[in-house]
Design a protein around this motif. Structure first.
Motif, short mmCIF file in Angstrom:
data_model
loop_
_atom_site.label_atom_id
_atom_site.label_comp_id
_atom_site.label_asym_id
_atom_site.label_seq_id
_atom_site.Cartn_x
_atom_site.Cartn_y
_atom_site.Cartn_z
N GLY A 24 0.56 -1.13 -0.08
CA GLY A 24 0.11 0.01 0.34
C GLY A 24 0.43 1.27 0.00
N TYR A 25 2.36 1.57 0.23
CA TYR A 25 2.70 2.56 -0.02
C TYR A 25 4.01 2.17 -0.12
CZ TYR A 25 -0.02 3.57 4.61
OH TYR A 25 -0.77 3.34 5.27
N THR A 26 4.35 1.20 -0.76
CA THR A 26 5.92 1.06 -1.88
C THR A 26 5.83 1.14 -3.35
OG1 THR A 26 6.72 -1.33 -0.90
CG2 THR A 26 8.05 0.82 0.12
N THR A 44 9.21 -3.31 -4.00
CA THR A 44 7.93 -3.00 -4.36
C THR A 44 7.44 -3.45 -2.85
OG1 THR A 44 8.22 -5.20 -5.58
CG2 THR A 44 8.57 -3.44 -6.77
N GLU A 45 6.28 -3.42 -3.13
CA GLU A 45 5.29 -4.40 -2.00
C GLU A 45 4.94 -5.42 -2.62
OE1 GLU A 45 0.40 -3.40 -2.33
OE2 GLU A 45 1.46 -1.12 -2.47
N MET A 46 4.72 -6.14 -1.52
CA MET A 46 5.26 -8.23 -1.88
C MET A 46 3.94 -8.02 -3.29
SD MET A 46 3.03 -9.46 1.22
CE MET A 46 1.10 -8.77 1.75
N ALA A 228 10.64 0.56 8.21
CA ALA A 228 9.21 0.08 7.26
C ALA A 228 8.42 1.84 8.09
CB ALA A 228 9.00 -0.79 8.18
N ARG A 229 7.85 1.39 8.96
CA ARG A 229 6.72 2.65 9.46
C ARG A 229 7.12 4.23 9.30
NH1 ARG A 229 4.01 -1.79 13.49
NH2 ARG A 229 6.32 -2.24 13.71
N TYR A 230 8.91 3.78 10.00
CA TYR A 230 9.38 5.47 10.51
C TYR A 230 9.34 6.14 8.81
CZ TYR A 230 11.62 9.21 12.42
OH TYR A 230 12.26 10.22 13.81
C1 LIG Z 1 1.22 -1.53 6.25
C2 LIG Z 1 1.95 -2.32 6.36
C3 LIG Z 1 2.65 -3.19 5.01
C4 LIG Z 1 3.71 -4.19 5.13
N1 LIG Z 1 3.46 -4.99 3.62
C5 LIG Z 1 5.19 -5.66 3.88
C6 LIG Z 1 5.48 -6.78 2.63
O1 LIG Z 1 4.89 -6.46 1.28
N2 LIG Z 1 6.54 -6.97 2.36
C7 LIG Z 1 7.34 -7.84 3.64
O2 LIG Z 1 7.96 -8.48 3.25
N3 LIG Z 1 6.58 -7.34 4.86
C8 LIG Z 1 5.47 -6.40 4.70
N4 LIG Z 1 5.25 -5.08 5.86
C9 LIG Z 1 6.77 -5.76 7.41
C10 LIG Z 1 7.69 -4.55 7.39
O3 LIG Z 1 8.51 -4.51 5.60
C11 LIG Z 1 8.58 -4.96 8.32
O4 LIG Z 1 8.89 -5.68 8.73
C12 LIG Z 1 8.15 -4.36 9.50
O5 LIG Z 1 6.89 -3.18 9.29
C13 LIG Z 1 9.02 -4.16 10.84
O6 LIG Z 1 9.36 -3.22 10.70
P1 LIG Z 1 9.62 -1.32 11.35
O7 LIG Z 1 9.41 -1.57 12.80
O8 LIG Z 1 10.16 -0.95 11.66
O9 LIG Z 1 8.01 -0.83 11.09
C14 LIG Z 1 4.11 -4.48 5.35
C15 LIG Z 1 4.00 -3.93 7.03
C16 LIG Z 1 3.10 -2.77 7.45
C17 LIG Z 1 2.78 -2.45 8.36
#
Ligand SMILES: Cc1cc2nc3c(=O)[nH]c(=O)nc-3n(C[C@H](O)[C@H](O)[C@H](O)COP(=O)(O)O)c2cc1C
Length: 316
Positions: A24-26, A44-46, A228-230
């Motif tokens: 939804g973001y990358t 890319t997102e998954m 990721a989120r930050y």
């Molecule tokens: C909204 C959202 C979408 C995510 N989508 C994916 C994804 O498409 N592929 C993936 O490997 N991880 C995905 N993740 C996991 C993140 O890549 C990351 O591993 C996780 O958020 C922990 O990192 P952070 O604590 O820095 O947020 C997603 C996480 C969130 C919150």
């Protein structure tokens, strides 16, 4: 943290601060922004290998990129070695330099289908998927967790399997599947994974400041970090860490994001994506709560642009 270039297979990344795949973001515009601010690799997102196989239009849209993207990495989700191999080797991924395999997604539906983190319960199948994707001739990376249950973590064993099967880099999200996205990051498990292999190991999970990135590197000895989120809340974290392109304001990058997104996707997508991004950007800004509802009600890019200017005008 020490910023260094990182070799993944035959590709030299500009830095060891990585942007995580985020569904939804990358999309392409966000990845371009992260690269501009210093990220060494974005994904890319998954993208579901099954959906790609059946020519799902929305899934194919996730693969949008251009030759301007510095390094192009696609993340594939799937549990069937034959389908994963077929998609990794297919012309659909011809523009991508690196293939990342999702072995960390904790979502129940994904897990039940034997995909994402379920691959951590079946090392043989996970290895077959890595070997199959390697047939593409491209560097293959894996993103996994520390395990399934908090009480039984096995990141070191898992990354050893990844290396033996031919993976060129592994990212370990320092949480088990049962922890989902909360709870303290398990540094020790990542450190053990790093010590177990000679391919680069990237540490992910719970980085919410530049200091957290520093701490992650110190406590795990990893080769780099993944945020990721930050990064949605503060994309400038890449500049803070890498000292690259420090001069832009939040307002500037949001308006540039909107313009780039509108040039690549339709208006509906652009509005939805920008609303989510602006909402993240507003998180820690005082006095912006009142804009949230009108921002989500915007029906055109012109309206959205006006409201973004109002929210972030103190940035000019
Ligand atoms: C909204 C959202 C979408 C995510 N989508 C994916 C994804 O498409 N592929 C993936 O490997 N991880 C995905 N993740 C996991 C993140 O890549 C990351 O591993 C996780 O958020 C922990 O990192 P952070 O604590 O820095 O947020 C997603 C996480 C969130 C919150």
């Amino acid at each position: 943290m020490e910023i260094k270039r990182l070799r993944v297979g035959g590709i030299l990344l500009p830095s060891n601060v990585l942007m995580a795949p985020l569904a939804g973001y990358t999309c392409y515009p966000f990845r371009m922004l992260a690269y501009e601010l210093g990220a060494g690799l974005c994904f890319t997102e998954m993208s579901s290998a099954n959906a790609l196989k059946y020519a799902d239009k929305a899934t194919r849209r996730l693969l949008f990129t251009t030759s301007r993207e510095p390094v192009r990495a696609v993340q594939l989700l799937g549990g069937d070695p034959a389908v994963m191999t077929q998609m990794a080797c297919s012309g659909l991924l011809k523009d991508f330099d690196i293939i990342d395999i999702n072995m960390g997604c904790p979502v129940p539906n994904v897990f039940k289908s034997g995909e994402g983190s379920a691959l951590m319960t079946d090392l043989k199948r996970a290895a077959a998927i890595i070997r199959g994707c390697k047939k593409s001739g491209k560097p293959v990376t894996v993103k996994c967790r520390t395990g399934i249950q908090k009480e039984h973590m096995f990141a070191a064993e898992f990354v050893r399997m990844c290396e033996d099967a031919g993976a060129d880099m592994v990212t370990v999200h320092g949480r088990s599947r049962s922890m989902m996205y909360d709870g303290a990051c398990c540094y020790e498990e990542i450190a053990q994974a790093k010590a177990a292999v000679s391919i680069p190991v990237i540490a992910n999970g719970g980085i919410f400041s530049a200091n957290d990135a520093e701490e992650m590197m110190e406590r795990t000895g990893a080769d780099g970090v993944m945020i990721a989120r930050y990064a949605l809340e503060n994309p400038f974290v890449f500049s803070e860490l890498t000292q690259k392109n420090r001069k832009k304001t939040t307002l500037q990058i949001l308006l540039e994001q909107m313009e780039l997104t509108a040039s690549c996707y339709d208006e509906t997508f652009t509005i939805g994506y920008m609303q989510k991004l602006v909402s993240y950007g507003m998180k820690k800004r005082r006095g912006t709560k009142k804009y949230k509802e009108p921002m989500y009600q915007c029906g055109s890019l012109e309206e959205l642009r006006e409201i973004i200017i109002q929210i972030f005008s103190d940035d000019m």
